[in-house]
Design an enzyme around this catalytic site. Structure first.
Site: not given
Length: 573
Positions: A191, A505
């Site tokens: 992250h 995606c």
């Protein structure tokens, strides 16, 4: 003395600056006791450091806006909860008051106590919170030793070298104009790395020798693309840096010219190029770069970092603005993709998940909380009155899940019309293919959906049984694994046979070097973060689709990643 250290490029860009080295806090401290008369002053010192750490977290939380407020806010909120934990605070005071330990050593002892508790738990969610505990303890320890003028020092132009870094810290570092970040640990799919890319902050992770070979004040040259760190660069290094900076600027100017260019191969085939987005600035950038629409809008960011669940009106207002902003181009709204691996303060996800990645997340959570699903679908349907909308359902594994959500969508559309709400003439319905079970059975539910989107990040992780953020598995986790390529080729072929539009995606779609690979496998629609749109358009325009089709059988015969990379290299020769 010049040294070159190798790491992993996590966020592209070049930087040159002086090192600011931050060694791991607390863990290396030796035992230190204090005299009885020092206890009140030491308690006061500890309380002041705790208050300073909390003020830092609160101040950073207030400065966050847009997507970063939702992405990073959850981490900040979790760190405040840890800092305010009564057991942490009471334990620290007792160690100083009764044990006569210094505040520094009390921090170490209490950290080790809590870490032992976390590690003994069977719940993976709590075991993974150990990093958050260390970030909080580190922040308090830093506050204990901060000089009054430290706030003036800043990080402007410096390169932070650390063991690891929390996503929340990166936002503050970018605000203070840090030049780059280098960490000993970490993954390019973590992250923190994702946040660094969003901030356009050069970052190198997994640089094992950084802390042992870099000292405060060393001159550092950081290459975030190739994952290189040069300590005390020489004249040749500096010359290369200037040349590369000039090339980067020239490339930027060249890409700017492609804003209005068609996304078309050299032999005249138009390719769809969509954007992944979740904040107004990204919508604006997508439009400015000529995106064909929004291929993925992550709605879960509405739910993070808050105590309550957004109601229908709040969700409707957000989705409506996105649809309006796109001016008639399709917007794909993904339903809530939230699981126990996120710091959910609203109480939606379960806290006793033994394995969050394989637990109650995505469509499973939505079906488990039908009122939550209905509220979101109603908001999406109402937004469809303002432009073309597509509903995308994540983490699908079975036809029954697709049937259940589609039935709710149809029923809610009827109810909304009965209530007098205007809806779009047609709302396309699609699924995320990110689980091998869904990838292998696409024809079984193709009759229920209007399109599909491939989430390669999770699909590769599940297919290879390799955690994409695990440092030791970096060599195993690869989108270029032959099994991944063969599964993607099968997916694209089956979608074409069913006349089902399909796009990718995941991060793979945003990798310019892999564009020929995806086109050869049969992909005709890409969805990438706005910052990659022009680079991917350029890569597509450099390809000749006919040639790639002829070379596809050789690609599918590759038996290892090295062969795939040689296939790509031959195409560039």
């Amino acid at each position: 003395m010049r040294r070159q250290l190798a790491g992993i490029g996590a966020s592209r860009g070049l930087a040159l600056g002086r090192a600011r080295v931050r060694h791991p806090h607390v863990l290396s401290l030796s035992e230190e006791t204090i005299a009885a008369e020092r206890v009140p002053a030491e308690l006061e010192r500890l309380d002041a450091a705790m208050a300073a750490a909390r003020a830092e977290l609160s101040g950073l939380r207030e400065r966050l806006q847009g997507t970063l407020a939702r992405e990073v806010g959850e981490f900040l909120d979790l760190h405040v909860l840890i800092l305010d934990d009564p057991e942490l605070r009471a334990g620290l005071r007792d160690l100083v008051q009764t044990g006569r330990y210094s505040a520094d050593y009390a921090l170490k002892l209490q950290r080790d106590r809590l870490a032992a508790v976390f590690q003994s738990m069977e719940d993976d969610y709590f075991r993974t919170r150990l990093d958050d505990l260390d970030h909080v303890i580190g922040r308090v320890h830093a506050a204990l030793h901060r000089r009054p003028d430290d706030a003036l020092l800043g990080f402007a132009g410096e390169v932070l070298v650390a063991d690891d870094i929390a996503p929340a810290e990166l936002v503050e570092l970018a605000r203070r104009q840090v030049a780059a970040v280098v960490t000993r640990a970490g993954s390019p799919l973590s992250h923190s790395a994702i946040v660094a890319r969003g901030l356009h902050l050069p970052m190198v992770v997994g640089c094992a020798d950084a802390l042992s070979h870099v000292n405060d004040g060393d001159a550092l040259l950081v290459d975030g693309r190739d994952g290189l760190l040069v300590v005390e660069p020489d004249a040749d290094d500096l010359s290369r840096y200037q040349v590369l900076r000039a090339k980067i600027e020239k490339k930027r100017v060249e890409l700017e010219r492609l804003r209005r260019a068609p996304t078309r191969t050299r032999d005249g085939v138009d390719i769809g190029l969509f954007a992944n987005a979740e904040r107004p600035e990204e919508i604006e950038e997508a439009l400015a770069c000529g995106a064909d629409g929004i291929g993925l809008y992550r709605t879960e960011f509405l739910f993070l970092g808050r105590e309550d669940v957004p109601d229908e009106e709040e969700q409707f207002a957000t989705y409506r603005e996105v649809v309006r902003a796109m001016g008639g181009r399709p917007v794909t709204l993904r339903t809530l993709d939230l699981g126990a691996d996120k710091a959910d303060r609203a109480g939606l996800s379960l806290r006793d998940e033994p394995n969050p990645a394989l637990g109650l997340r995505g469509v499973r959570l939505s079906l488990h909380r039908p009122t939550l699903l209905d509220t979101q679908l109603r908001a999406i349907l109402r937004a469809s009155a303002f432009g073309p909308v597509r509903v995308l359902v994540p983490m699908v594994t079975a036809r029954e899940e697709v049937e259940a959500v589609k039935a709710r969508l149809g029923l809610l559309a009827e109810r909304l019309r009965g209530e007098g709400h205007a809806l779009g003439e047609r709302v396309a319905f699609g699924v995320m293919v990110e689980v091998p079970a869904a990838a292998l059975t696409l024809p079984d539910y193709a009759d229920l959906v209007d399109f599909a989107a491939v989430g390669t990040n999770d699909l590769v992780q599940y297919l290879l049984a390799a955690d994409r953020t695990h440092e030791a598995l970096d060599g195993l986790f690869s989108e270029r694994h032959p099994a991944v390529l063969r599964l993607l080729q099968r997916l694209f072929e089956e979608a074409r046979a069913a006349a089902l539009p399909i796009h990718v995606c995941g991060e793979l779609a945003a990798s310019a070097p892999d564009v020929p690979l995806l086109l050869a496998l049969g992909l005709r629609d890409f969805s990438v973060h706005p910052g990659a749109l022009l680079e991917i358009r350029e890569a597509i325009r450099a390809c000749e689709l006919g040639t790639l089709k002829r070379r596809a059988p050789a690609l599918l015969r590759c038996r290892e990643r090295a062969e795939v990379e040689r296939w790509l290299a031959r195409g560039q020769a």
